[in-house]
Design an enzyme around this catalytic site. Structure first.
Site, PDB file in Angstrom:
ATOM      1  N   SER A 118       0.826  -1.209   0.000  1.00  0.00           N
ATOM      2  CA  SER A 118       0.000   0.000   0.000  1.00  0.00           C
ATOM      3  C   SER A 118       0.855   1.250   0.000  1.00  0.00           C
ATOM      4  O   SER A 118       0.367   2.329  -0.322  1.00  0.00           O
ATOM      5  CB  SER A 118      -0.851   0.038   1.273  1.00  0.00           C
ATOM      6  OG  SER A 118      -1.649  -1.099   1.362  1.00  0.00           O
ATOM      7  N   HIS A 139      -0.924  -2.768  -7.203  1.00  0.00           N
ATOM      8  CA  HIS A 139      -1.709  -2.467  -5.997  1.00  0.00           C
ATOM      9  C   HIS A 139      -3.197  -2.663  -6.286  1.00  0.00           C
ATOM     10  O   HIS A 139      -3.851  -1.811  -6.875  1.00  0.00           O
ATOM     11  CB  HIS A 139      -1.403  -1.022  -5.572  1.00  0.00           C
ATOM     12  CG  HIS A 139      -2.047  -0.603  -4.301  1.00  0.00           C
ATOM     13  ND1 HIS A 139      -2.337   0.699  -4.001  1.00  0.00           N
ATOM     14  CD2 HIS A 139      -2.474  -1.326  -3.226  1.00  0.00           C
ATOM     15  CE1 HIS A 139      -2.908   0.774  -2.807  1.00  0.00           C
ATOM     16  NE2 HIS A 139      -3.001  -0.450  -2.325  1.00  0.00           N
ATOM     17  N   GLU A 151      -3.564   0.013  -9.175  1.00  0.00           N
ATOM     18  CA  GLU A 151      -2.578   1.096  -9.235  1.00  0.00           C
ATOM     19  C   GLU A 151      -1.245   0.429  -9.593  1.00  0.00           C
ATOM     20  O   GLU A 151      -0.755  -0.413  -8.832  1.00  0.00           O
ATOM     21  CB  GLU A 151      -2.529   1.773  -7.853  1.00  0.00           C
ATOM     22  CG  GLU A 151      -1.943   3.149  -7.838  1.00  0.00           C
ATOM     23  CD  GLU A 151      -1.957   3.778  -6.420  1.00  0.00           C
ATOM     24  OE1 GLU A 151      -2.000   3.053  -5.413  1.00  0.00           O
ATOM     25  OE2 GLU A 151      -1.894   5.014  -6.340  1.00  0.00           O
ATOM     26  N   ASN A 189      -3.265   5.867  -1.383  1.00  0.00           N
ATOM     27  CA  ASN A 189      -3.181   5.993   0.073  1.00  0.00           C
ATOM     28  C   ASN A 189      -2.642   7.341   0.541  1.00  0.00           C
ATOM     29  O   ASN A 189      -2.862   7.741   1.674  1.00  0.00           O
ATOM     30  CB  ASN A 189      -2.374   4.846   0.661  1.00  0.00           C
ATOM     31  CG  ASN A 189      -3.225   3.596   0.689  1.00  0.00           C
ATOM     32  OD1 ASN A 189      -4.307   3.602   1.260  1.00  0.00           O
ATOM     33  ND2 ASN A 189      -2.781   2.541   0.026  1.00  0.00           N
TER      34      ASN A 189
HETATM   35  P1  NAI Z   1      -3.150  -9.629   6.186  1.00  0.00           P
HETATM   36  O1  NAI Z   1      -2.610  -9.349   7.521  1.00  0.00           O
HETATM   37  O2  NAI Z   1      -4.605  -9.932   6.041  1.00  0.00           O
HETATM   38  O3  NAI Z   1      -2.354 -10.872   5.524  1.00  0.00           O
HETATM   39  C1  NAI Z   1      -0.960 -10.930   5.436  1.00  0.00           C
HETATM   40  C2  NAI Z   1      -0.551 -12.385   5.302  1.00  0.00           C
HETATM   41  O4  NAI Z   1       0.847 -12.434   5.001  1.00  0.00           O
HETATM   42  C3  NAI Z   1      -0.756 -13.220   6.589  1.00  0.00           C
HETATM   43  O5  NAI Z   1      -1.571 -14.342   6.295  1.00  0.00           O
HETATM   44  C4  NAI Z   1       0.669 -13.625   6.989  1.00  0.00           C
HETATM   45  O6  NAI Z   1       0.731 -14.923   7.554  1.00  0.00           O
HETATM   46  C5  NAI Z   1       1.392 -13.581   5.649  1.00  0.00           C
HETATM   47  N1  NAI Z   1       2.848 -13.429   5.749  1.00  0.00           N
HETATM   48  C6  NAI Z   1       3.561 -12.630   6.569  1.00  0.00           C
HETATM   49  N2  NAI Z   1       4.892 -12.780   6.345  1.00  0.00           N
HETATM   50  C7  NAI Z   1       5.019 -13.700   5.345  1.00  0.00           C
HETATM   51  C8  NAI Z   1       6.128 -14.286   4.677  1.00  0.00           C
HETATM   52  N3  NAI Z   1       7.375 -13.940   4.982  1.00  0.00           N
HETATM   53  N4  NAI Z   1       5.889 -15.187   3.723  1.00  0.00           N
HETATM   54  C9  NAI Z   1       4.620 -15.542   3.404  1.00  0.00           C
HETATM   55  N5  NAI Z   1       3.523 -15.036   4.014  1.00  0.00           N
HETATM   56  C10 NAI Z   1       3.723 -14.115   4.968  1.00  0.00           C
HETATM   57  O7  NAI Z   1      -2.738  -8.377   5.266  1.00  0.00           O
HETATM   58  P2  NAI Z   1      -3.487  -7.774   3.994  1.00  0.00           P
HETATM   59  O8  NAI Z   1      -4.475  -6.780   4.441  1.00  0.00           O
HETATM   60  O9  NAI Z   1      -3.902  -8.871   3.085  1.00  0.00           O
HETATM   61  O10 NAI Z   1      -2.295  -6.946   3.325  1.00  0.00           O
HETATM   62  C11 NAI Z   1      -1.310  -7.559   2.527  1.00  0.00           C
HETATM   63  C12 NAI Z   1      -0.640  -6.507   1.684  1.00  0.00           C
HETATM   64  O11 NAI Z   1      -1.605  -5.878   0.842  1.00  0.00           O
HETATM   65  C13 NAI Z   1       0.028  -5.392   2.492  1.00  0.00           C
HETATM   66  O12 NAI Z   1       1.196  -4.984   1.840  1.00  0.00           O
HETATM   67  C14 NAI Z   1      -1.033  -4.296   2.463  1.00  0.00           C
HETATM   68  O13 NAI Z   1      -0.490  -3.019   2.624  1.00  0.00           O
HETATM   69  C15 NAI Z   1      -1.604  -4.472   1.069  1.00  0.00           C
HETATM   70  N6  NAI Z   1      -2.957  -3.962   0.839  1.00  0.00           N
HETATM   71  C16 NAI Z   1      -3.946  -4.125   1.777  1.00  0.00           C
HETATM   72  C17 NAI Z   1      -5.222  -3.667   1.515  1.00  0.00           C
HETATM   73  C18 NAI Z   1      -6.338  -3.891   2.481  1.00  0.00           C
HETATM   74  O14 NAI Z   1      -7.454  -3.368   2.259  1.00  0.00           O
HETATM   75  N7  NAI Z   1      -6.155  -4.666   3.525  1.00  0.00           N
HETATM   76  C19 NAI Z   1      -5.562  -2.965   0.259  1.00  0.00           C
HETATM   77  C20 NAI Z   1      -4.478  -2.921  -0.679  1.00  0.00           C
HETATM   78  C21 NAI Z   1      -3.223  -3.379  -0.378  1.00  0.00           C
END
Ligand code: NAI
Length: 281
Positions: A118, A139, A151, A189
């Site tokens: 993000s 993104h 994005e 963002n």
């Molecule tokens: P989340 O917390 O729901 O999921 C993240 C996942 O990554 C977890 O299941 C965790 O176990 C896994 N993880 C952590 N370290 C790891 C590794 N070394 N290898 C493999 N898996 C690993 O997070 P979310 O919300 O899905 O965000 C993920 C990315 O997407 C972030 O960079 C966030 O900024 C971005 N993002 C999030 C949005 C949202 O609405 N939540 C929107 C757009 C982008």
């Protein structure tokens, strides 16, 4: 590009895997947590059911789509055949830098490495690899199967060839790619998070309650959902992490996360994914 590895199977990774599989790609979904992978598979299945009810996909497609997604807890195995990797792991710079350094060594030479970050610098992530011209930001927005925007973030060294391939791929998924340059928060963002932070300050200072703040923004500004509900959907930990990147990147105190947001994250009230944020789920 046919084989896509998605790293991280949380809110975003599950939606990204769902979308690629829906459009016929083979997906390797990777997470260090087996529980997260199990949860992602259940989420994808129930979101497919919703798409069937809404007649977006046919019931006969369901098993094929699920069958195109394989899961891995071993990152090295999950990326070794990829044409494109979309990293959607936790929004933490150290996690992403070490992941990119690792996957760069494990996947084929032609593989494009994309991050769904993000806010974290694509240029910095690219510098952790030996192929910065093949590293890019892709993104997606939440929920991925529904939201049209991708994005596309060009890092300092991202080649036009990589950008063109990723743009074309986003269109193949029925999305609208928008190309932007690599500065903190990119476009989405940089504009959204200060608004969410201000809504949290408005609550923190007792100007109005949660319902009132969200209703003003929905009915007054024609936003489809209020900023506090949106923060819950994004994840309060993710919101805090993005604000910290904006704060660090621009050095301007106006981006510092509201103390109420910080407290809620420490208390584990992360929004929809934890069952409690500004609202109860
Ligand atoms: P989340 O917390 O729901 O999921 C993240 C996942 O990554 C977890 O299941 C965790 O176990 C896994 N993880 C952590 N370290 C790891 C590794 N070394 N290898 C493999 N898996 C690993 O997070 P979310 O919300 O899905 O965000 C993920 C990315 O997407 C972030 O960079 C966030 O900024 C971005 N993002 C999030 C949005 C949202 O609405 N939540 C929107 C757009 C982008």
């Amino acid at each position: 590009m046919q084989r896509i590895s998605v790293i991280g199977s949380g809110t975003m990774g599950s939606g990204i895997a769902h979308t690629f599989a829906q459009y016929g790609f083979d997906v390797a979904l990777v997470d260090i947590s087996a529980a997260a992978l199990t949860k992602a598979q259940a989420t994808i299945a129930s979101n497919l059911d919703r798409q069937i009810k809404k007649e977006i996909i046919a019931e006969t497609e369901r098993e094929d789509i699920l069958g195109r997604i394989s899961t891995y807890t071993d990152v090295d195995k999950g990326v070794r055949a990829a044409d494109l990797i979309v990293e959607a792991a936790t929004e933490n710079e150290q996690v992403k830098l070490s992941l990119f350094e690792q996957i760069d060594k494990r996947c084929p030479q032609h593989t494009i490495l994309a991050s769904n970050t993000s806010s974290i610098s694509i240029t910095k992530i690219a510098a952790a690899t030996q192929r910065p011209e093949q590293v890019i930001g892709m993104h997606f927005m939440n929920p991925v199967p529904v939201m049209k925007l991708v994005e596309v973030i060009k890092g300092y060294s991202t080649s036009n060839d990589t950008t063109n391939k990723v743009t074309a791929l986003a269109m193949q998924l029925g999305k609208v790619p928008v190309e932007v340059n690599d500065y903190p928060g990119f476009v989405a963002n940089r504009i959204l998070m200060p608004m969410i932070n201000e809504a949290i300050y408005t609550l923190y200072e007792g100007v109005a309650d949660v319902e009132a703040i969200d209703t003003v923004m929905k009915l007054g500004m024609a936003h489809p959902m209020g900023p506090l509900q949106l923060a819950d959907f994004i994840g309060l930990d993710v919101c805090q992490a993005i604000l910290q990147v904006l704060h660090g990147g621009f050095g301007n105190p106006k981006y510092a996360p509201c103390p109420l947001l910080v407290n809620m994250v420490i208390a584990g009230k992360l929004g929809k994914k934890s069952g409690q944020g500004f609202y109860t789920y």
